[in-house]
Design an enzyme around this catalytic site. Structure first.
Site, PDB file in Angstrom:
ATOM      1  CB  CYS A   1      71.162  53.920  57.883  1.00  0.00           C
ATOM      2  SG  CYS A   1      71.274  52.877  56.419  1.00  0.00           S
TER       3      CYS A   1
ATOM      4  CB  CYS B   1      68.120  49.579  58.336  1.00  0.00           C
ATOM      5  SG  CYS B   1      69.381  50.597  59.121  1.00  0.00           S
TER       6      CYS B   1
ATOM      7  CG  ASP C   1      46.490  38.255  27.242  1.00  0.00           C
ATOM      8  OD1 ASP C   1      46.186  37.223  26.624  1.00  0.00           O
ATOM      9  OD2 ASP C   1      47.584  38.428  27.807  1.00  0.00           O
TER      10      ASP C   1
ATOM     11  CD  GLU D   1      37.994  43.618  16.671  1.00  0.00           C
ATOM     12  OE1 GLU D   1      37.034  44.338  16.350  1.00  0.00           O
ATOM     13  OE2 GLU D   1      37.945  42.381  16.664  1.00  0.00           O
TER      14      GLU D   1
ATOM     15  CE1 TYR E   1      36.634  37.206  18.929  1.00  0.00           C
ATOM     16  CE2 TYR E   1      37.295  38.367  20.924  1.00  0.00           C
ATOM     17  CZ  TYR E   1      37.239  37.213  20.180  1.00  0.00           C
ATOM     18  OH  TYR E   1      37.787  36.059  20.665  1.00  0.00           O
TER      19      TYR E   1
ATOM     20  CE  LYS F   1      45.529  37.786  19.847  1.00  0.00           C
ATOM     21  NZ  LYS F   1      45.698  37.245  21.190  1.00  0.00           N
TER      22      LYS F   1
ATOM     23  CB  CYS G   1      71.545  47.873  58.040  1.00  0.00           C
ATOM     24  SG  CYS G   1      71.569  48.996  56.629  1.00  0.00           S
TER      25      CYS G   1
ATOM     26  CE  LYS H   1      50.300  37.247  20.417  1.00  0.00           C
ATOM     27  NZ  LYS H   1      50.686  36.568  21.457  1.00  0.00           N
TER      28      LYS H   1
ATOM     29  CB  CYS I   1      74.447  51.889  58.633  1.00  0.00           C
ATOM     30  SG  CYS I   1      72.928  51.285  59.390  1.00  0.00           S
TER      31      CYS I   1
HETATM   32  C1  9MJ Z   1      40.713  39.347  20.776  1.00  0.00           C
HETATM   33  N1  9MJ Z   1      41.314  38.358  21.413  1.00  0.00           N
HETATM   34  O1  9MJ Z   1      40.592  40.455  21.292  1.00  0.00           O
HETATM   35  C2  9MJ Z   1      39.523  38.015  17.741  1.00  0.00           C
HETATM   36  N2  9MJ Z   1      40.168  39.062  19.487  1.00  0.00           N
HETATM   37  O2  9MJ Z   1      38.625  37.135  15.673  1.00  0.00           O
HETATM   38  C3  9MJ Z   1      39.543  39.950  18.639  1.00  0.00           C
HETATM   39  N3  9MJ Z   1      40.137  37.862  18.908  1.00  0.00           N
HETATM   40  C4  9MJ Z   1      39.270  36.939  16.807  1.00  0.00           C
HETATM   41  N4  9MJ Z   1      39.162  39.297  17.560  1.00  0.00           N
HETATM   42  C5  9MJ Z   1      38.563  35.946  15.037  1.00  0.00           C
HETATM   43  N5  9MJ Z   1      39.394  41.264  18.906  1.00  0.00           N
HETATM   44  C6  9MJ Z   1      39.178  35.010  15.795  1.00  0.00           C
HETATM   45  C7  9MJ Z   1      39.621  35.642  16.944  1.00  0.00           C
END
Ligand code: 9MJ
Length: 672
Positions: A435, A429, A120, A116, A228, A118, A411, A317, A414
C-alpha cells in the site's frame, strides 16, 4: 425614541437563545454550543441593551448570574451575593478596563492588581463557623445556590476545619471546583469501558460530579479546589488586600493557586497574560483566561459593583479552545500501520489560535458513539498541539440532508481489503507495504528525527519519491543520487547534494534508533531502547521468540507478538539485509549502558541548561539507560535543575528528591 421592531425582535431572540443555552449549560450539564458562541451572543445582547436601555427587562440573562438552582438540592441563600466577572478579549479592552478603574478612583497612578489563572470549573462558597465547615453552596443565580455540602466534603483539598490562628466566627470561602485534565481523561476511559456517559470536557465532568445526589459517586471523582476570595466575614477585620486575604486562606489550610501574583501597571498585566498563555497547555488543568483584581480592599469597596459583576475585577479570556463548525465530509486516512482513521473535513474555523479544517474522528466506533454525520454542525476542540477533534454534535442543528459515514471495505489508496479484528476498534488496510500510503508513512517515520534523523527529507519529498517509484523501501533511500534528487520539484542541485550527504551521515546510527525506525507496531523509543539493551546483537533479536521477548522490561505479550511477527516476515528481513548491505551500521555501545550508574534511574530535567538543550540532555540520559520523566513524584531519583527552574524544583524540594546542577549532569554524561 422608538426602537425598530427588528432590534426588539433580535433582543428577544438573543434572550431566548441565551436562556436556553444557560439552562443546558448550568442546569442540564449538557452544553449545546461552545462557550465562545455563548459569549458572542451575550455580548451582542449586552450591547443592544446598552444602546437601547428601554429594551432592558428584569428577566434578561444579562441581569443575573448563571442558571437557576436545581430543585433536587436544598436551596441556600448566600450571605453575600456571589458575583461573576465581566470579560475582556484583547489588550485594548483590558486597557479600557484599567482606565475605567483609574477614572473611578480619580487617580493617574498605576494600579496594583492581583493576577491569577481563570479556572474553568464551578464557583463554590464554603461556610465555616468557628473554623468548622458547615455548608457548601454552588453559585446558582448569584443570590441563591444549591446545597452541595456532603459532596464538597468528599473533596480532599477542601479543609473540613480551618487551622491556625485568627479563625473568625463566620467566614465564607469562595473558590473554584475543577477537574484536572489527567483525572478527566482517566474518568472518561473508565466511563467508556463501563458503557457510561462520556463527558465533553473537564468543566462538564466537574459539574456532573459535584451535582451528584449520591455523594459516594462524587467521592470517586478527581475534583479539586482553588480558593480565590472571601464572602461573608464575621468576627475579624477584612484583610487589607486580595493578596493578604489569599495568604490568610493559605494559613487556614485552604488551597490557593500557586500562580497568584501581584502586578502593577498594564505592562505587567500583559506580561502575566503572555507568560501564563505560553504555559496554558502544560498546566495540569484547563484555564480559560486570567483574572485581574484590584488588590487593595479599600479601593475595591470604593469601586463596588454593577448588576452582576464587580467593577474591581475583570476576566481576560484566552482564545477559545472549542468552536462550532460544519462537517463537510468524512474521509479516511491510511497510517503507517495501515490503520484507517476517519477524518472530518470541516468548514474552516478559528479555534485554539489557528484555523482548523480537519479534525480526527478516531475510529468507526467513535463516529457511532458521537453519531457524527456528514452535514452535521459540531463542536471542535483544539487544545495545545493536540490534533483537533470533534467532541460533540449539536443535535438541534442537524439538517434533513445529513449522510452517514460508511467505513470503506477496500483501502482507498491501494484497494486491498480492509480488516477489523474482533475486539479491535481500528480498521486496517491489509496491503502492508504494498500500500503506497503505508509505504510513504513507513519511510517518513524511518527518516524522522528520533529515528534515523535524515536531515532534509520532508514528507512532500517522500511522497514524490514513492509516487515516482524512485524508492520502494527505506534501503532505496541510500542509493539515491544527487542527479535523481535534483530532478524533483522544489529541489535544487545544492539541496540534492546536501540530502545525499545527510543520507551518508545517517548510515552511522545506533541500534536503538534503527529498531525504532523500523516502525514495528507499538515499539516506541523506550521499547526500542530496552530491546537494544537486551539484544545488542540484532541477529539474536531477530531470532527471539515471543516467549523470550516478554522477559524484557516494558515488553508485554502483545508487543512481543508484534516484534516476533515483524522479524519473521521475509519482506522485512530482506529490507533489513538491504539496509545493512548499503552500509547502515551501529556501534555496540548500548551493551555498556546496562552497567551505567544511571541505569533504571528516573530523572526530571527542569530550567535552562547552558551547555546543551533539554532534548539533547534527555537523549544522552536515555542512552545511558536512565528514564526521563516530565513531572516530579516520589519515584523521581534526581531532578537536574538549570537556571530559572520553577515549580518542579520546589516540588522536588518539598518531596525530598535529590536535586543536582548542570555540572553533575555533565559529569554523568562524560563518564566512561
Ligand atoms: C476563576 N474562575 O478562576 C474569580 N475565578 O472572583 C477567579 N473567578 C472570581 N476569581 C470574583 N480566579 C468573582 C469570580
Amino acid at each position: 425614541m422608538t426602537i425598530s421592531t427588528e432590534i426588539t425582535q433580535r433582543a428577544a431572540t438573543l434572550r431566548e437563545l441565551i436562556n436556553r443555552y444557560n439552562y443546558l449549560y448550568y442546569v442540564a450539564d449538557n452544553p449545546e454550543v461552545p462557550d465562545a458562541e455563548y459569549d458572542r451572543l451575550f455580548r451582542e445582547l449586552q450591547q443592544l441593551e446598552r444602546d437601547n436601555p428601554q429594551l432592558l427587562t428584569a428577566d434578561s440573562p444579562t441581569q443575573r448570574v448563571g442558571g437557576e438552582a436545581l430543585d433536587k438540592f436544598a436551596e441556600v441563600e448566600h450571605a453575600i451575593p456571589m458575583l461573576s466577572l465581566d470579560n475582556v478579549f484583547d489588550a485594548t479592552e483590558l486597557t479600557a478596563f484599567d482606565k475605567r478603574v483609574r477614572e473611578w478612583l480619580n487617580t493617574d497612578s498605576a494600579q496594583t492588581y492581583a493576577a491569577e489563572p481563570k479556572l474553568d470549573g464551578l464557583a463554590i462558597s464554603i461556610r465555616y463557623e468557628n473554623g468548622v465547615m458547615v455548608q457548601a453552596a454552588t453559585r446558582g443565580d448569584g443570590s441563591r445556590g444549591e446545597d452541595v455540602t456532603v459532596n464538597v466534603r468528599t473533596i480532599k483539598s477542601v479543609p473540613l476545619t480551618l487551622q491556625g490562628e485568627n479563625i473568625p466566627a463566620v467566614v465564607e470561602v469562595r473558590g473554584e471546583i475543577f477537574m484536572p485534565k489527567a483525572g478527566f481523561e482517566k474518568l472518561n476511559q473508565s466511563q467508556l469501558a463501563n458503557n457510561k456517559k462520556v463527558f465533553v470536557n473537564p468543566r462538564n465532568a466537574a459539574a456532573g460530579s459535584l451535582r451528584q445526589l449520591d455523594s459516594k459517586i462524587t467521592a470517586q471523582r478527581p475534583l479539586e479546589i482553588y480558593c480565590y476570595g472571601l464572602g461573608y466575614l464575621e468576627g475579624m477585620e477584612r484583610p487589607p488586600s486580595h493578596s493578604t486575604a489569599m495568604q490568610q486562606l493559605q494559613q487556614w489550610g485552604c488551597r490557593i493557586s500557586p500562580e497568584l501574583k501581584t502586578v502593577t501597571g498594564l505592562d505587567a498585566c500583559e506580561d502575566y497574560i503572555q507568560q501564563l498563555g505560553e504555559r496554558r497547555d502544560s498546566l495540569p488543568y484547563d484555564i480559560d483566561g486570567v483574572v485581574f483584581k484590584v488588590d487593595d480592599t479599600a479601593l475595591q469597596e470604593r469601586l463596588g459593583f454593577v448588576s452582576r459583576a464587580p467593577r474591581w475585577a475583570i476576566a481576560y479570556k484566552f482564545p477559545a479552545q472549542e468552536e462550532m463548525t460544519v462537517v463537510e465530509d468524512i474521509e479516511v486516512q491510511v497510517g503507517r500501520t495501515g490503520a484507517l482513521t476517519p477524518v472530518a473535513r470541516l468548514k474552516p474555523v478559528f479555534v485554539g489560535g489557528v484555523t482548523v479544517s480537519n479534525a480526527t474522528l478516531h475510529n468507526e466506533d467513535e463516529i457511532r458513539r458521537k453519531d457524527v454525520r456528514i452535514g452535521d454542525t459540531v463542536i471542535v476542540r483544539r487544545a495545545g498541539d493536540v490534533i483537533p477533534e470533534v467532541v460533540k454534535v449539536i443535535a438541534s442543528k442537524r439538517p434533513d440532508t445529513v449522510r452517514e459515514f460508511v467505513m470503506p471495505v477496500q483501502c482507498p489508496v491501494c484497494g486491498s481489503d480492509v480488516e477489523r479484528e474482533e475486539g479491535e476498534a481500528v480498521s486496517r488496510c491489509s496491503g502492508g507495504l504494498f500500500c503506497g500510503a503505508q509505504r510513504k508513512e513507513a519511510i517518513i517515520h524511518f527518516a524522522s528525527r528520533k529515528a534515523m534523523d535524515i536531515d532534509g527529507l520532508g514528507d512532500k519529498l517522500v511522497e514524490q519519491l514513492v509516487d515516482g517509484e524512485l524508492i520502494h523501501d527505506p534501503s532505496d533511500l541510500f542509493l539515491l543520487t544527487a542527479e535523481q534528487l535534483a530532478s524533483l520539484d522544489r529541489m535544487g542541485q545544492k539541496s540534492a547534494e546536501n540530502l545525499v550527504n545527510a543520507l551518508q551521515a545517517a548510515k552511522q546510527t545506533r541500534l536503538t534508533r534503527f529498531l525504532f525506525a523500523l516502525g514495528i507496531r507499538e515499539v516506541g523509543e523506550a521499547t526500542a531502547r530496552s530491546l537494544a539493551m537486551h539484544y545488542p546483537d540484532l541477529d539474536e533479536l531477530m531470532q527471539a521468540s515471543a516467549e523470550q521477548l516478554v522477559e524484557i522490561e516494558d515488553v508485554g505479550p502483545i508487543v512481543a507478538n508484534h516484534i516476533e511477527t515483524f522479524f519473521h516476515q521475509p519482506h522485512n528481513r530482506e529490507v533489513i539485509q538491504r539496509l545493512r548491505d548499503v552500509g547502515v551500521n551501529w556501534p555496540l555501545e548500548e551493551q555498556a549502558s546496562a552497567d551505567s550508574v544511571l541505569s533504571g534511574k528516573t530523572i526530571v530535567l527542569t530550567g535552562t541548561l547552558q551547555t546543551m538543550s533539554r532534548s539533547e540532555a534527555k537523549e544522552k540520559l536515555l542512552a545511558l539507560g536512565a528514564k526521563v520523566a516530565g513531572s516530579v513524584s516520589k519515584k523521581t531519583d534526581f531532578v537536574v535543575a538549570g537556571s530559572d527552574a520553577g515549580s518542579k524544583l520546589s516540588k522536588a524540594e518539598s518531596l525530598g528528591v535529590s536535586v543536582v546542577g548542570e555540572d553533575t549532569l555533565t559529569a554523568w554524561l562524560t563518564q566512561d
